[in-house]
Design a protein around this motif. Structure first.
Motif, mmCIF file in Angstrom:
data_model
loop_
_atom_site.group_PDB
_atom_site.id
_atom_site.type_symbol
_atom_site.label_atom_id
_atom_site.label_comp_id
_atom_site.label_asym_id
_atom_site.label_seq_id
_atom_site.Cartn_x
_atom_site.Cartn_y
_atom_site.Cartn_z
ATOM 1 N N ALA A 1 -16.758 13.348 -29.203
ATOM 2 C CA ALA A 1 -15.832 14.228 -28.475
ATOM 3 C C ALA A 1 -14.738 14.738 -29.412
ATOM 4 O O ALA A 1 -14.342 15.908 -29.348
ATOM 5 N N GLU A 2 -14.271 13.877 -30.281
ATOM 6 C CA GLU A 2 -13.267 14.247 -31.266
ATOM 7 C C GLU A 2 -13.803 15.355 -32.176
ATOM 8 O O GLU A 2 -13.146 16.390 -32.375
ATOM 9 N N LEU A 3 -15.009 15.172 -32.692
ATOM 10 C CA LEU A 3 -15.632 16.175 -33.552
ATOM 11 C C LEU A 3 -15.892 17.464 -32.779
ATOM 12 O O LEU A 3 -15.675 18.563 -33.301
ATOM 13 N N ARG A 4 -16.321 17.348 -31.541
ATOM 14 C CA ARG A 4 -16.579 18.519 -30.705
ATOM 15 C C ARG A 4 -15.304 19.352 -30.542
ATOM 16 O O ARG A 4 -15.329 20.580 -30.611
ATOM 17 N N GLY A 5 -14.181 18.686 -30.350
ATOM 18 C CA GLY A 5 -12.905 19.396 -30.229
ATOM 19 C C GLY A 5 -12.533 20.124 -31.507
ATOM 20 O O GLY A 5 -12.077 21.275 -31.468
ATOM 21 N N VAL A 6 -12.734 19.477 -32.626
ATOM 22 C CA VAL A 6 -12.451 20.102 -33.913
ATOM 23 C C VAL A 6 -13.317 21.345 -34.093
ATOM 24 O O VAL A 6 -12.841 22.408 -34.499
ATOM 25 N N VAL A 7 -14.604 21.227 -33.752
ATOM 26 C CA VAL A 7 -15.541 22.350 -33.904
ATOM 27 C C VAL A 7 -15.169 23.498 -32.965
ATOM 28 O O VAL A 7 -15.216 24.671 -33.355
ATOM 29 N N ALA A 8 -14.764 23.184 -31.745
ATOM 30 C CA ALA A 8 -14.379 24.225 -30.781
ATOM 31 C C ALA A 8 -13.158 24.996 -31.273
ATOM 32 O O ALA A 8 -13.136 26.230 -31.257
ATOM 33 N N VAL A 9 -12.140 24.289 -31.722
ATOM 34 C CA VAL A 9 -10.919 24.940 -32.201
ATOM 35 C C VAL A 9 -11.193 25.730 -33.479
ATOM 36 O O VAL A 9 -10.704 26.854 -33.646
ATOM 37 N N ALA A 10 -12.000 25.181 -34.365
ATOM 38 C CA ALA A 10 -12.344 25.889 -35.598
ATOM 39 C C ALA A 10 -13.110 27.178 -35.298
ATOM 40 O O ALA A 10 -12.877 28.205 -35.945
ATOM 41 N N SER A 11 -14.003 27.131 -34.324
ATOM 42 C CA SER A 11 -14.764 28.330 -33.940
ATOM 43 C C SER A 11 -13.827 29.417 -33.435
ATOM 44 O O SER A 11 -13.968 30.593 -33.775
ATOM 45 N N LYS A 12 -12.872 29.028 -32.624
ATOM 46 C CA LYS A 12 -11.884 29.974 -32.089
ATOM 47 C C LYS A 12 -11.022 30.528 -33.218
ATOM 48 O O LYS A 12 -10.774 31.732 -33.297
ATOM 49 N N THR A 13 -10.580 29.672 -34.107
ATOM 50 C CA THR A 13 -9.769 30.097 -35.242
ATOM 51 C C THR A 13 -10.542 31.065 -36.138
ATOM 52 O O THR A 13 -9.968 32.001 -36.685
ATOM 53 N N GLY A 14 -11.850 30.859 -36.249
ATOM 54 C CA GLY A 14 -12.691 31.739 -37.052
ATOM 55 C C GLY A 14 -12.888 33.118 -36.449
ATOM 56 O O GLY A 14 -13.418 34.013 -37.094
ATOM 57 N N GLY A 15 -12.476 33.300 -35.200
ATOM 58 C CA GLY A 15 -12.528 34.624 -34.581
ATOM 59 C C GLY A 15 -13.531 34.789 -33.466
ATOM 60 O O GLY A 15 -13.672 35.874 -32.910
ATOM 61 N N ALA A 16 -14.237 33.733 -33.105
ATOM 62 C CA ALA A 16 -15.241 33.835 -32.043
ATOM 63 C C ALA A 16 -14.641 33.447 -30.692
ATOM 64 O O ALA A 16 -13.681 32.677 -30.625
ATOM 65 N N THR A 17 -15.232 33.983 -29.646
ATOM 66 C CA THR A 17 -14.938 33.429 -28.329
ATOM 67 C C THR A 17 -15.753 32.149 -28.224
ATOM 68 O O THR A 17 -16.832 32.042 -28.808
ATOM 69 N N VAL A 18 -15.242 31.183 -27.488
ATOM 70 C CA VAL A 18 -15.893 29.878 -27.402
ATOM 71 C C VAL A 18 -16.127 29.538 -25.945
ATOM 72 O O VAL A 18 -15.231 29.650 -25.116
ATOM 73 N N GLN A 19 -17.341 29.134 -25.665
ATOM 74 C CA GLN A 19 -17.724 28.724 -24.318
ATOM 75 C C GLN A 19 -18.308 27.315 -24.392
ATOM 76 O O GLN A 19 -19.202 27.054 -25.191
ATOM 77 N N LEU A 20 -17.792 26.423 -23.569
ATOM 78 C CA LEU A 20 -18.332 25.065 -23.464
ATOM 79 C C LEU A 20 -19.244 25.012 -22.252
ATOM 80 O O LEU A 20 -18.842 25.412 -21.155
ATOM 81 N N ILE A 21 -20.466 24.520 -22.446
ATOM 82 C CA ILE A 21 -21.443 24.459 -21.354
ATOM 83 C C ILE A 21 -21.991 23.049 -21.249
ATOM 84 O O ILE A 21 -22.430 22.477 -22.257
ATOM 85 N N GLN A 22 -21.987 22.522 -20.041
ATOM 86 C CA GLN A 22 -22.583 21.211 -19.816
ATOM 87 C C GLN A 22 -24.079 21.356 -19.597
ATOM 88 O O GLN A 22 -24.531 22.248 -18.883
#
Length: 152
Positions: free
Chosen positions: A84-105
């Motif tokens: 979960a910690e790594l997932r959060g880092v990846v989500a924020v990094a994706s957003k910072t890189g300029g992409a929209t981010v969608q989390l899907i269960q």
């Protein structure tokens, strides 16, 4: 602007990704990878992964990232928390890189995409023969499937 989308699944200390180009029908595989956290200090390793994701999203002109969300289980272990910690880092990094981010269960995808559950689609070779243009390794299909499910 390209219509490249990145599907990501975080498992343990790995980030599995598939890039699809949705300007083409069926979507074309542009790349796929598995990145592992580096050994050593965890904070340093997370910082390296953050930079890697930011740079990848920018350099590959990724418009959208679809990330498999955490799932609630009966038992939460330290490994689950680390993912979960790594997932959060990846989500924020994706957003910072300029992409929209969608989390899907995954459970939601199983209820809303087609007639079968997600795992059945992931394991169905004939589905993948027509769902995308190009080969997706079996170990990376879940990441690609997230993109297809998010598209609707």
């Amino acid at each position: 602007m390209s219509n490249h989308k990145l599907g990501l699944v975080v498992t343990g200390e790995n980030v599995v990704g598939v890039v699809l180009d949705f300007d083409i029908t069926p979507p074309a595989v542009q790349g796929q990878f598995t990145w592992s956290l580096q050994a050593g200090d965890r904070v340093d390793a997370l910082a390296v992964m953050y930079d890697r994701v930011v740079n990848f999203v920018r350099e590959e002109h990724i418009a959208e990232v679809v990330l498999k969300a955490s799932a609630a289980g009966r038992t939460v272990t330290v490994k689950h928390l680390g993912s979960a910690e790594l997932r959060g880092v990846v989500a924020v990094a994706s957003k910072t890189g300029g992409a929209t981010v969608q989390l899907i269960q995954k459970a939601v995808v199983s209820r809303t995409f087609g007639e079968r559950n997600a795992d059945e689609y992931v394991g169905d070779n004939s589905f993948w023969d027509t769902a995308v243009s190009g080969d997706v390794l079996k170990t990376r299909r879940e990441a690609a499937f997230l993109l297809l499910a998010a598209k609707g």
